[in-house]
Design a protein around this motif. Structure first.
Motif, short mmCIF file in Angstrom:
data_model
loop_
_atom_site.label_atom_id
_atom_site.label_comp_id
_atom_site.label_asym_id
_atom_site.label_seq_id
_atom_site.Cartn_x
_atom_site.Cartn_y
_atom_site.Cartn_z
N ALA A 80 0.86 -1.08 -0.13
CA ALA A 80 0.02 0.03 0.22
C ALA A 80 1.10 1.21 0.07
N ASP A 81 1.94 1.22 0.60
CA ASP A 81 2.81 2.12 0.90
C ASP A 81 3.34 2.58 -0.42
N ALA A 82 3.96 1.46 -1.37
CA ALA A 82 4.39 1.54 -2.67
C ALA A 82 3.37 2.13 -3.46
N GLY A 83 2.12 1.62 -3.40
CA GLY A 83 1.39 2.32 -4.33
C GLY A 83 0.81 3.84 -3.93
N ALA A 133 -4.77 20.31 -7.44
CA ALA A 133 -3.80 19.84 -6.36
C ALA A 133 -4.43 19.71 -4.90
N ARG A 134 -5.07 20.40 -4.70
CA ARG A 134 -5.66 20.28 -3.04
C ARG A 134 -6.54 18.83 -3.16
N ALA A 135 -7.42 18.76 -4.06
CA ALA A 135 -8.37 17.55 -4.23
C ALA A 135 -7.48 16.27 -4.45
N ASP A 136 -6.46 16.41 -5.18
CA ASP A 136 -5.46 15.21 -5.02
C ASP A 136 -4.69 14.67 -4.03
N GLU A 137 -4.26 16.01 -3.29
CA GLU A 137 -3.69 15.80 -2.14
C GLU A 137 -4.59 14.93 -0.98
N ARG A 138 -5.69 15.64 -0.97
CA ARG A 138 -6.89 15.04 -0.09
C ARG A 138 -7.19 13.40 -0.45
N ALA A 139 -7.30 13.20 -1.65
CA ALA A 139 -7.53 11.81 -2.20
C ALA A 139 -6.44 11.00 -1.72
N GLU A 141 -4.61 11.10 0.82
CA GLU A 141 -4.56 10.82 2.20
C GLU A 141 -5.85 10.04 2.70
N LEU A 142 -7.02 10.38 2.03
CA LEU A 142 -8.12 9.44 2.17
C LEU A 142 -7.89 7.95 1.82
N ALA A 143 -7.04 7.91 0.61
CA ALA A 143 -6.70 6.53 0.04
C ALA A 143 -5.71 5.67 1.33
N GLN A 144 -4.91 6.82 1.69
CA GLN A 144 -3.88 6.04 2.73
C GLN A 144 -4.37 5.54 3.69
N ALA A 145 -5.35 6.44 4.20
CA ALA A 145 -6.07 6.23 5.63
C ALA A 145 -7.17 4.62 5.49
N TYR A 146 -7.58 4.78 4.34
CA TYR A 146 -8.48 3.62 3.90
C TYR A 146 -7.70 2.31 3.82
#
Length: 165
Positions: A80-83, A133-139, A141-146
């Motif tokens: 997941a971290d690599a992805g 840029a903000r939306a991509d960064e937030r997405a 973060e959310l993907a990583q948290a998920y």
């Protein structure tokens, strides 16, 4: 000796023989009870040793299954971290391209109306680039948290299943 003395002696001998037979019977009964108790105690010790051995084997099996679940979760975290790193790199390229696009939208020229439209388009492109840029960064973060929550949940489930088998 008188007949009374012989009778007394015979009676005493009879009582003594009964007493000796009684004592012998008690000794035999105690010996048999000791043998039965020793067999029972030996069986109890054997059952206790086998129970402890089985409990240790089950505990080791559960510990092994939990360790496998931890190792699997660690591997999934690495994947997941690599992805996420790949997605971050792709997102950064997208943001860079958006910034380049915003910078090139302006229209050079002599027409003031065209210049005003070009400046408005440039501001809009910059706002959209920043929003992207903000939306991509937030997405990200959310993907990583998920991913972390999903991996933790699966590891917890595997650990629970290892304990309840």
């Amino acid at each position: 000796m008188t007949s009374w003395g012989v009778r007394s002696l015979a009676l005493l001998a009879l009582i003594a023989s009964y007493w000796l037979v009684y004592q012998h019977g008690r000794t035999v009964e105690r010996a048999e009870a000791d043998v039965v108790a020793a067999q029972r105690d030996s069986g109890d010790r054997l059952a206790e040793v086998l129970g402890e051995r089985n409990a240790r084997a089950e505990e080791q099996q559960r510990a092994k299954a939990q360790e496998e679940a931890r190792a699997n979760a660690h591997e999934e975290h690495q994947v997941a971290d690599a992805g996420a790193a790949g997605a971050d790199a792709a997102g950064q390229r997208l943001r860079d391209e958006g910034a380049k696009l915003a910078a090139t939208v302006s229209c050079p020229g002599t027409d003031t109306a065209a210049i005003a439209r070009g400046q408005a388009a440039t501001r809009a492109a910059m706002v959209l680039s920043d929003l992207l840029a903000r939306a991509d960064e937030r997405a990200g973060e959310l993907a990583q948290a998920y991913d972390r929550a999903r991996i933790a949940g699966l590891a917890c489930e595997a650990s629970y299943n290892a304990l309840t088998k």
